[in-house]
Design an enzyme around this catalytic site. Structure first.
Site, short mmCIF file in Angstrom:
data_model
loop_
_atom_site.label_atom_id
_atom_site.label_comp_id
_atom_site.label_asym_id
_atom_site.label_seq_id
_atom_site.Cartn_x
_atom_site.Cartn_y
_atom_site.Cartn_z
N CYS A 147 56.07 14.32 -12.16
CA CYS A 147 56.01 12.61 -11.97
C CYS A 147 57.37 12.08 -12.56
O CYS A 147 58.43 12.55 -11.90
CB CYS A 147 54.79 12.18 -12.72
SG CYS A 147 54.42 10.33 -11.99
N HIS A 195 48.87 15.45 -11.11
CA HIS A 195 48.09 15.64 -12.36
C HIS A 195 47.16 16.84 -12.12
O HIS A 195 47.30 17.59 -11.09
CB HIS A 195 47.32 14.47 -12.68
CG HIS A 195 48.18 13.03 -12.55
ND1 HIS A 195 47.62 11.97 -12.96
CD2 HIS A 195 49.44 12.74 -11.92
CE1 HIS A 195 48.38 11.03 -12.85
NE2 HIS A 195 49.48 11.46 -12.31
#
Lengths: 445, 235
Positions: free
Chosen positions: B96, B195
């Protein structure tokens, strides 16, 4: 009250009566209907109540119920909203279905962070309680700074209301506000300056963007913080925990401003909730003796954490929804001197949070040090939590994806004490099973 | 005592930890143990020096906008070290925000252009009032492995010359919701929006990173047994 408001309120009231009499429930629909008929309905209650708003990520429910208990020592009637009805619609329902107060009443409401502004737009509160701001289910809520901003949007409309804030939370000291502010926090220990663990949210100094240090840390980023670079530090506390005496999973004894108190619930985080209720009570003139009585009176205020007897097993069912709360629960059950079994039921529906990543921030590694002869995982996402526990070093694990079989498995657990941690919809599903089998009365309150 | 020892740098681990990135460390340690290795973790944060020779592995996670912005201002001090680390073929996992910051730039919450390290050629734009949120499955076209995770990002990343995607999107949005790519591979740098955290669900990537680190650090050793490690299903 305007004619329109009266009509809307009447319509809401009768829909509530109908839902409760024939449909066995309904707490947001009457509010929704009333709001449709009169979007400004809350205004109609602004002159009838002094309002206290309780908001923040964790601890809203217990802080609210403890506050109500404390204030009932002094006030005849205190209106409050049932758990979970903390959005605008539920709040409207709370007001329209309450018995009409003869004189000006007092209302203590738990309000969802984003809904604070929807309430203060119509009713100017006399006080706010800020509990804490942690990372919550990120797929729905977003970041901690955004959450605090949402709360402040509501506070801006009430610049004279007193803010009773957790002084151990640095965010609550990060903005200059016109409001009077009273801080509460923990003042029971002082150490040489140290760092919080790396995997902690919100460690940046809001003034100069350096990493905060601590002289005392309770959990997460809460504590006696200071910035070694610019001198930003925790504000002076008006009300404080001055000593921790005994902590068990079912009770806590501690001192507030040098006086002994006891609450019938475990967990350091619940002492914060008690402290917040104490601060509000003191602010509104409730005596320390009265607060002590309120904390110790034996009602089922701690609904989310009651011990359920399942054919001799003492089962503690605990809702978990975010990493900070989860770690606090793990800390709490660790204080059980008896051996216990451990279950985790993980669902990933919208109400649980569809992203299960947060389980990795739970410090399950610490469980392995305890005598836990049996683990169990369950729920729709039992494989994710199973992997988490395996990587923490757990063996001896049962898996039960189907929650209807969980109760039978509990009975087979080798210990008397059983802890079940579960996400929101898993709690609901399990409580339904427990109610059907007669172990609890049913519902979730 | 395990036979092999690896040192992991957790870049800005006390600021970029929002997306449960600690799970990636837990997974690396779990699989390392099965490879007769252990891992020491050191957080290298703002104001601290990053010495690439001290570390065998690195993790660069994601954070909140505010923290990421603060990190972006500190990054120039570490650029030479991170570049050397990457050029030496040492494995780095970037998730990210870490992924975005390795590239040329990304667009912050208020529309400002925040410069990255420009070590990898990608760049990241922002979407108006939208995030890519949900479960995602991709396929690594080199290995044939399928990776599973959860994505939650506003940024739209576009890959540049010399990097290839971590995988092709089977379901979900991926880098930008347009070109069916997800993540990036550049030398031994693995980037992703996943994630999960990514390594806890996708042990094959953990295994690859660990083997790269081991071969790098112990060039004379035979790791054929480690290469055989079977990854059990995790979700």
């Amino acid at each position: 009250m305007s004619l329109r408001s009266s009509f809307a309120e009447a319509a809401g009231r009768s829909s509530y009566w109908f839902l409760h009499t024939f449909m066995n429930g309904g707490s947001s629909l009457p509010g929704k209907l009333t709001l449709k008929l009169d979007p400004n309905i809350l205004q109609a209650f602004s002159k009838k109540y002094d309002l206290v708003i309780v908001t923040g990520t964790n601890g809203k429910t217990l802080t609210t119920s403890l506050s109500v208990r404390v204030l009932r020592e002094k006030y005849d009637q205190v209106l409050t909203n049932p758990t979970g009805s903390n959005m605008e619609q539920g709040i409207v329902t709370t007001f329209i279905t309450a018995p009409r107060p003869k004189k000006k009443g007092l209302a203590v409401l738990e309000v969802d962070e984003a809904n604070v502004v929807k309430v203060t737009k119509y009713i100017t509160p006399i006080a706010f309680i800020f509990t804490n701001i942690f990372r919550d289910q990120m797929d729905r809520y977003g970041e901690i700074y955004t959450t605090y901003k949402k709360i402040l949007n509501g506070v801006k409309l009430a610049p004279k209301a007193t803010i009773i804030a957790n002084g151990d939370e640095q965010l609550f000291n990060s903005q200059d506000l016109p409001n009077p502010i009273i801080y509460y926090g923990f003042n029971h220990e002082h150490h040489e300056p140290f760092d919080a663990p790396a995997n902690t949210d919100g460690l940046l100094c809001p003034k100069c963007q350096h990493i905060l240090k601590y002289r005392m840390r309770t959990y997460a980023n809460l504590g006696d913080y200071f910035c070694p670079h610019c001198g930003f530090k925790r504000p002076k506390l008006t009300y404080a925990v001055t000593k921790l005496d005994q902590l068990t999973p079912t009770s806590s004894t501690f001192e507030l401003d040098g006086e002994k108190y006891k609450i019938g619930i475990g967990g350091l985080y619940n002492i914060y909730n008690a402290l917040a209720a104490y601060a509000l009570g003191r602010f509104l003139g409730v005596s320390q003796a009265q607060i002590k009585d309120a904390f110790e009176s034996d009602e089922r205020v701690f609904g989310r954490q009651e011990v359920i007897n399942v054919d001799g097993k003492e089962v503690t069912l605990i809702l978990v929804k975010n990493p900070v709360g989860l770690n606090q629960v793990l800390d709490m059950i660790e204080t059980d001197p008896q051996p216990f079994s451990f279950a985790f039921l993980l669902n990933a529906n919208y109400a649980d949070g569809i992203d299960t990543s947060w389980i990795w921030d739970g410090n399950f590694e610490k469980l392995v040090k305890h005598e836990i002869p049996q683990y169990m995982t369950g729920g729709e996402r039992y494989k994710d939590i199973t992997t988490r526990l395996i990587m923490a070093g757990v063996d001896k694990m049962w898996h039960e994806p189907d929650l209807t079989h969980v109760i039978a498995k509990i009975k087979e657990m080798p210990t008397k004490h059983v802890y079940i941690l579960a996400t929101y919809t898993a709690v609901l599903q399990l409580r339904k099973q427990l109610a059907e089998k007669g172990y609890i009365k049913g519902g979730m309150d | 005592m395990p036979k092999y020892h690896l040192n992991l740098a957790h870049l800005y681990g006390n600021l970029l930890n929002t997306y449960s990135d600690v799970g990636n460390i837990i997974a690396l340690q779990y699989y390392a143990k099965q490879m007769d290795a252990d891992i020491s973790v050191k957080v290298i944060s703002i104001g601290q020096e990053f010495n690439p020779d001290e570390f065998d592995l690195a993790l660069f996670g994601g954070g909140q906008d505010y923290e990421q912005f603060v990190v972006s201002k500190d990054l120039p001090n570490k650029k030479a070290g991170i570049k050397k680390f990457i050029d030496n073929q040492k494995p780095l996992l970037a998730i990210c925000g870490g992924y975005q910051l390795l590239g040329q730039y990304y667009i912050g919450a208020n529309g400002e252009r925040i410069p990255g390290l420009s070590i990898l050629p990608h760049y990241t734009l922002s979407q108006d009032h939208n995030r890519f949120i949900g479960n995602i499955t991709i396929k690594n076209e080199q290995t044939g492995d399928e990776y599973h995770g959860f994505e939650n990002h506003n940024g739209m990343t576009f890959l540049g010359k010399g990097e290839r995607p971590l995988g092709k999107v089977i379901s979900g949005h991926g880098n930008n919701g347009q070109d069916k790519t997800e993540g990036a591979i550049f030398k031994e740098v693995y980037c992703s929006y996943f994630h999960g955290p990514i390594l806890t669900r996708n042990g094959e990537i953990a295994k690859h990173l660990l083997l790269a680190a081991l071969h790098n650090k112990y060039p004379e050793e035979d790791f054929s047994k480690q290469e055989q490690l079977t990854i059990k299903p995790t979700f």
